[in-house]
Design a protein around this motif. Sequence first.
Motif, short mmCIF file in Angstrom:
data_model
loop_
_atom_site.label_atom_id
_atom_site.label_comp_id
_atom_site.label_asym_id
_atom_site.label_seq_id
_atom_site.Cartn_x
_atom_site.Cartn_y
_atom_site.Cartn_z
N SER A 1 0.52 -1.15 0.04
CA SER A 1 -0.18 0.10 0.18
C SER A 1 0.98 0.75 0.19
N GLY A 2 1.90 1.22 -0.23
CA GLY A 2 2.70 2.32 -0.40
C GLY A 2 3.91 2.56 0.85
N GLY A 3 3.36 2.15 2.19
CA GLY A 3 4.18 2.44 3.33
C GLY A 3 4.56 3.19 3.93
N CYS B 1 -1.27 0.56 18.00
CA CYS B 1 -0.50 0.34 16.79
C CYS B 1 -0.93 1.74 15.24
N THR B 2 0.02 1.88 14.68
CA THR B 2 0.99 3.09 13.72
C THR B 2 -0.22 2.60 12.47
N GLY B 3 -0.88 1.19 12.57
CA GLY B 3 -1.54 0.71 11.46
C GLY B 3 -0.63 -0.02 9.91
N CYS B 4 -0.03 -0.35 10.31
CA CYS B 4 0.86 -0.82 9.22
C CYS B 4 0.49 -2.80 8.76
N GLY B 5 -0.92 -2.67 9.30
CA GLY B 5 -1.38 -3.94 8.69
C GLY B 5 -2.16 -3.73 7.67
N TYR C 1 -2.69 6.83 8.06
CA TYR C 1 -2.43 6.80 6.35
C TYR C 1 -0.80 6.48 6.44
N LYS C 2 -0.51 6.42 7.85
CA LYS C 2 0.97 6.32 7.59
C LYS C 2 1.14 5.33 6.36
N TYR C 3 0.97 4.19 6.27
CA TYR C 3 0.81 3.12 5.27
C TYR C 3 0.32 3.17 4.24
N THR C 4 -0.63 3.90 3.94
CA THR C 4 -1.91 3.33 2.75
C THR C 4 -2.03 4.76 2.29
#
Lengths: 334, 144
Positions: free
Chosen positions: A107-109, A266-270, A319-322
């Motif tokens: 997802s761009g990360g 959690c910062t949302g990396c999943g 949107y830290k990872y997406t």
Amino acid sequence: MTAEKHSSSKERKKLQVALYWAASCGGCEIAMLDLDEHLLDVTAAADIVFWPVAVDTKYKDVEAWKDHSIDVCLFNGAIRTSENEHVAKLLRQKSKIMIAFGACAVSGGIPGLANLSNRQGVFETAYLDNPSTENPHKSVPTTQAKVNEGTLSLPEFYDTVKSLDQVVDVDYYLPGCPPPPWLISDAFQAILSGSLPPKGSVLAPLKSVCDECKYKLSEKKITSLKRIYELDHIEEKCFLEQNVLCLGPATRAGCRGRCMEANMPCTGCGGLLPNARDQGASMISALASILGIDDEEKMTPEQVNALIEQVRDVVGSFYKYTLPVSIIKRKVMK
Amino acid sequence: MTTKAAAEFEPRLIGFLCNWCSYAGADLAGTSRMKYPANLRSIRVMCSGRVDPVFILEALQKGIDGVLVAGCHPGDCHYQSGNYKTNRRIKLLQKLLEELGIDPRRVRFEYISASEGQKFAQVVTEFVRDIKELGPNPLIQKKE
């Protein structure tokens, strides 16, 4: 584990595996080593034919191989340069199964947050407008540079960071920053035993991080937002209930709540939950439903504004990872 | 934007109106033959709390110039508290839009009751005027 073996092996062929890093930090390569003793099972069943960080195979070697000669390609990193895109297309052509490995490819990360700017903005910060950078000639990377010895070339740096599936067809997704070893092991098991799910599947549970978290949300309300360092002490309960922003409700499980085990929210990396279209939108919905729910009918518009103003850096937090796979995808540049 | 271009630009707007108050308010504006610009396409939802931020983001991404969300006045929500949640949700969404370089005024949240046909007409008139000032959706301009 060499390229020669790939071309000469006549006996029952081992699984031919390629690994690549595009715009990424290298953490996904370390995640492979985190397999620990299971790495031996993997190498017993598989030949690693291409892995720039560890195996000396050149791009031209890969170009010479027949199409679909690689069984599985684990591709980590986002697409931000023409080299990333070229190798993604090359490996797609040569691979039977293409797996987006890690949050950046999926997802761009974190590199995807560069979509809040563009090439010019990134170059200005990295090479020019930076207190620790000395650059008297104000030089920034260009695709062609003439020097005495001839012309040097560099890959083109794109304005917009993309996820892997925005450039090539992707068969499976292995999320996480980096993917945890048990998900990688499970993926290899599924490949080796021929029990892969339908194409396009995410090789992670269908639940949210909250389902795997050791803390349970009981009250479902928060009164204010704090940064983790502002807590006097961390209690044994849900981070949201301790007024700390935690992306668990909007993030896909698979991590077994590792961050919460280490007392970090959690910062949302999943990445996105199954059927979710936009991770930030999911979190906006979830947070707005529980933030300031006490006495909401008595709150003045100013109090509501003050509550919402506590959320700093909406894109960076939600949107830290997406960001590259979100609905809007990038900032509108003037 | 020049005054001439602004005069020619007819924005396309979407309105998510709650079943119990705002849609009835819009109905009243119609049956009372009140005049307001025809730029708004109304979509009836059971509660303003039903409006997922995804609806608004997708509308903007597909080229809608502005999104109006209207619900019951505080204390009047048919489902107790949907309008409070939407109020906070829209504020948070507006912060997001600002960070993404999209003017937050393109999304507007209003309380409109079933008896406020006049207010509905006034809100739509104002909204169309504001969006005309802002110009077309920048996400579409970029594609051209």
